[in-house]
Motif scaffolding. Structure first.
Motif, PDB file in Angstrom:
ATOM      1  N   MET A   1      -3.129  -5.386  -2.350  1.00 55.47           N
ATOM      2  CA  MET A   1      -2.088  -6.343  -2.743  1.00 55.47           C
ATOM      3  C   MET A   1      -2.556  -7.180  -3.935  1.00 55.47           C
ATOM      4  SD  MET A   1       0.244  -5.754  -0.361  1.00 55.47           S
ATOM      5  CE  MET A   1      -0.382  -4.091  -0.405  1.00 55.47           C
ATOM      6  N   VAL A   2      -3.814  -7.640  -3.888  1.00 53.39           N
ATOM      7  CA  VAL A   2      -4.375  -8.416  -5.002  1.00 53.39           C
ATOM      8  C   VAL A   2      -4.336  -7.587  -6.279  1.00 53.39           C
ATOM      9  CG1 VAL A   2      -6.492  -9.441  -5.922  1.00 53.39           C
ATOM     10  CG2 VAL A   2      -5.814  -9.912  -3.570  1.00 53.39           C
ATOM     11  N   ALA A   3      -4.749  -6.325  -6.192  1.00 56.04           N
ATOM     12  CA  ALA A   3      -4.774  -5.460  -7.370  1.00 56.04           C
ATOM     13  C   ALA A   3      -3.372  -5.262  -7.939  1.00 56.04           C
ATOM     14  CB  ALA A   3      -5.406  -4.115  -7.025  1.00 56.04           C
ATOM     15  N   ALA A   4      -2.404  -4.948  -7.086  1.00 55.22           N
ATOM     16  CA  ALA A   4      -1.046  -4.674  -7.568  1.00 55.22           C
ATOM     17  C   ALA A   4      -0.415  -5.916  -8.195  1.00 55.22           C
ATOM     18  CB  ALA A   4      -0.178  -4.152  -6.428  1.00 55.22           C
ATOM     19  N   ILE A   5      -0.532  -7.053  -7.544  1.00 50.80           N
ATOM     20  CA  ILE A   5       0.054  -8.280  -8.093  1.00 50.80           C
ATOM     21  C   ILE A   5      -0.602  -8.633  -9.421  1.00 50.80           C
ATOM     22  CG2 ILE A   5       0.299 -10.769  -7.708  1.00 50.80           C
ATOM     23  CD1 ILE A   5       0.469 -10.077  -4.665  1.00 50.80           C
ATOM     24  N   THR A   6      -1.932  -8.488  -9.486  1.00 44.73           N
ATOM     25  CA  THR A   6      -2.653  -8.805 -10.716  1.00 44.73           C
ATOM     26  C   THR A   6      -2.242  -7.866 -11.847  1.00 44.73           C
ATOM     27  OG1 THR A   6      -4.514  -9.636  -9.418  1.00 44.73           O
ATOM     28  CG2 THR A   6      -4.938  -9.125 -11.731  1.00 44.73           C
ATOM     29  N   LEU A   7      -2.160  -6.565 -11.569  1.00 44.67           N
ATOM     30  CA  LEU A   7      -1.739  -5.613 -12.593  1.00 44.67           C
ATOM     31  C   LEU A   7      -0.308  -5.890 -13.054  1.00 44.67           C
ATOM     32  CD1 LEU A   7      -3.336  -2.328 -11.212  1.00 44.67           C
ATOM     33  CD2 LEU A   7      -4.079  -3.655 -13.203  1.00 44.67           C
TER      34      LEU A   7
ATOM     35  N   VAL B   1      -4.180   2.036  -5.687  1.00 40.92           N
ATOM     36  CA  VAL B   1      -3.310   1.221  -6.539  1.00 40.92           C
ATOM     37  C   VAL B   1      -3.463   1.663  -7.996  1.00 40.92           C
ATOM     38  CG1 VAL B   1      -2.838  -1.099  -7.421  1.00 40.92           C
ATOM     39  CG2 VAL B   1      -3.248  -0.748  -4.973  1.00 40.92           C
ATOM     40  N   PHE B   2      -4.698   1.844  -8.439  1.00 43.62           N
ATOM     41  CA  PHE B   2      -4.907   2.321  -9.807  1.00 43.62           C
ATOM     42  C   PHE B   2      -4.302   3.709 -10.003  1.00 43.62           C
ATOM     43  CE2 PHE B   2      -7.498  -1.321 -10.176  1.00 43.62           C
ATOM     44  CZ  PHE B   2      -7.753  -1.526 -11.524  1.00 43.62           C
ATOM     45  N   GLU B   3      -4.382   4.545  -8.988  1.00 39.36           N
ATOM     46  CA  GLU B   3      -3.758   5.868  -9.057  1.00 39.36           C
ATOM     47  C   GLU B   3      -2.234   5.734  -9.223  1.00 39.36           C
ATOM     48  OE1 GLU B   3      -3.681  10.105  -8.909  1.00 39.36           O
ATOM     49  OE2 GLU B   3      -5.378   8.743  -9.060  1.00 39.36           O
ATOM     50  N   LEU B   4      -1.631   4.822  -8.491  1.00 42.74           N
ATOM     51  CA  LEU B   4      -0.182   4.607  -8.586  1.00 42.74           C
ATOM     52  C   LEU B   4       0.229   4.035  -9.939  1.00 42.74           C
ATOM     53  CD1 LEU B   4       0.465   3.135  -5.024  1.00 42.74           C
ATOM     54  CD2 LEU B   4       1.399   5.289  -5.904  1.00 42.74           C
ATOM     55  N   TYR B   5      -0.615   3.186 -10.517  1.00 42.71           N
ATOM     56  CA  TYR B   5      -0.239   2.474 -11.742  1.00 42.71           C
ATOM     57  C   TYR B   5      -0.583   3.230 -13.021  1.00 42.71           C
ATOM     58  CZ  TYR B   5       1.377  -1.839  -9.592  1.00 42.71           C
ATOM     59  OH  TYR B   5       2.106  -2.770  -8.897  1.00 42.71           O
ATOM     60  N   LYS B   6      -1.301   4.339 -12.919  1.00 44.22           N
ATOM     61  CA  LYS B   6      -1.717   5.021 -14.142  1.00 44.22           C
ATOM     62  C   LYS B   6      -0.536   5.585 -14.928  1.00 44.22           C
ATOM     63  CE  LYS B   6      -2.834   9.573 -12.222  1.00 44.22           C
ATOM     64  NZ  LYS B   6      -3.939  10.504 -11.938  1.00 44.22           N
TER      65      LYS B   6
ATOM     66  N   GLU C   1       9.234  11.497  -9.089  1.00 42.87           N
ATOM     67  CA  GLU C   1       8.155  11.391  -8.108  1.00 42.87           C
ATOM     68  C   GLU C   1       8.135   9.980  -7.538  1.00 42.87           C
ATOM     69  OE1 GLU C   1       3.349  12.337  -7.878  1.00 42.87           O
ATOM     70  OE2 GLU C   1       4.278  11.971  -9.812  1.00 42.87           O
ATOM     71  N   ALA C   2       7.720   9.848  -6.273  1.00 41.36           N
ATOM     72  CA  ALA C   2       7.557   8.525  -5.671  1.00 41.36           C
ATOM     73  C   ALA C   2       6.468   8.591  -4.609  1.00 41.36           C
ATOM     74  CB  ALA C   2       8.870   8.038  -5.060  1.00 41.36           C
ATOM     75  N   ASN C   3       5.533   7.655  -4.692  1.00 40.83           N
ATOM     76  CA  ASN C   3       4.434   7.587  -3.727  1.00 40.83           C
ATOM     77  C   ASN C   3       4.151   6.130  -3.376  1.00 40.83           C
ATOM     78  OD1 ASN C   3       3.403  10.468  -3.572  1.00 40.83           O
ATOM     79  ND2 ASN C   3       3.386  10.122  -5.776  1.00 40.83           N
ATOM     80  N   TYR C   4       3.474   5.936  -2.250  1.00 36.42           N
ATOM     81  CA  TYR C   4       3.129   4.575  -1.843  1.00 36.42           C
ATOM     82  C   TYR C   4       1.907   4.586  -0.948  1.00 36.42           C
ATOM     83  CZ  TYR C   4       4.937   5.089   2.949  1.00 36.42           C
ATOM     84  OH  TYR C   4       5.127   5.463   4.261  1.00 36.42           O
ATOM     85  N   ILE C   5       1.331   3.394  -0.781  1.00 37.34           N
ATOM     86  CA  ILE C   5       0.337   3.148   0.257  1.00 37.34           C
ATOM     87  C   ILE C   5       0.817   1.955   1.061  1.00 37.34           C
ATOM     88  CG2 ILE C   5      -1.613   4.089  -1.034  1.00 37.34           C
ATOM     89  CD1 ILE C   5      -2.500   1.157  -1.545  1.00 37.34           C
ATOM     90  N   ALA C   6       0.410   1.897   2.315  1.00 36.91           N
ATOM     91  CA  ALA C   6       0.794   0.772   3.176  1.00 36.91           C
ATOM     92  C   ALA C   6      -0.212   0.659   4.308  1.00 36.91           C
ATOM     93  CB  ALA C   6       2.199   0.964   3.735  1.00 36.91           C
ATOM     94  N   GLY C   7      -0.225  -0.502   4.925  1.00 43.18           N
ATOM     95  CA  GLY C   7      -1.083  -0.716   6.079  1.00 43.18           C
ATOM     96  C   GLY C   7      -0.294  -1.346   7.210  1.00 43.18           C
TER      97      GLY C   7
END
Length: 198
Positions: A38-44, A85-90, A146-152
């Motif tokens: 979450m920190v990574a995604a919000i920061t990016l 997250v980096f994989e999703l944002y590339k 394409e659409a992908n996600y991660i979640a916990g």
């Protein structure tokens, strides 16, 4: 600086939490969890939306230290939630930021970019408990790529050497395209990237 002559370089961003028990405190080895994702995604998202000012930004470490992408132990290696997250944002790389706006939402952060005919939308829902229904209205009728996600399930969910894929990329299917609108429901504690052709 209204002429935007000065660019910012953000050095060593990322979360700095308590080290893992039993490790050398000077090495700053910490487990990487959905919280760090979450920190990574919000920061990016913040960096991306201010790309005219932020010329470069570097996550603090990439392997075994602080909010790293990869954890290793001898010959073992595990990809962390931040890695994904980096994989999703590339897909935003080399794209142009697309101005966007919407109703205020206290638990959703997102960014949008375009590269030729490819539109990329990345969304972080950092609510601990609630999924969020979102609608993006576009200037053109999109085609899904394409659409992908991660979640916990919990904020401290993570991968380790015994369970290396507890957090991994999953196909995101909870969306619907109707003419120029993309409707979706993003789960709590998730990071999602959709790629559309426009």
């Amino acid at each position: 600086d209204p002429e935007k002559r000065v660019g910012l370089i953000v050095d060593e961003w990322g979360s700095w939490l308590a080290v893992e028990p039993g490790t050398n405190p000077g090495f700053l080895y910490q487990q990487n969890t959905i919280r760090d994702a979450m920190v990574a995604a919000i920061t990016l998202n913040i960096f991306h939306k201010h790309a005219e000012r932020v010329y470069m930004a570097n996550i603090a470490q990439t392997v075994n230290v602080l909010q790293s992408m990869i954890l290793t132990e001898g010959e073992k290696m595990v990809k962390t939630p931040s890695y994904y997250v980096f994989e999703l944002y590339k897909k935003h790389q080399d794209g142009e930021l697309i101005d966007s706006y919407g109703d205020k939402n206290d638990t959703v952060s997102y960014t949008v970019s375009k590269k030729e005919h490819q539109l990329t939308i990345s969304i972080c829902n950092y609510s601990l408990t609630s999924s969020e229904d979102l609608t993006f209205t576009l200037d053109a009728v999109p085609q899904f790529q394409e659409a992908n996600y991660i979640a916990g399930e919990k904020m401290d969910d993570h991968n380790d050497f015994d369970q290396t894929e507890r957090i991994r990329l999953l196909a995101f299917t909870n969306y619907e395209i109707k003419e120029n609108k993309v409707n979706m429901t993003v789960p709590a504690m998730s990071v999602t990237t959709l790629t559309l052709e426009v």
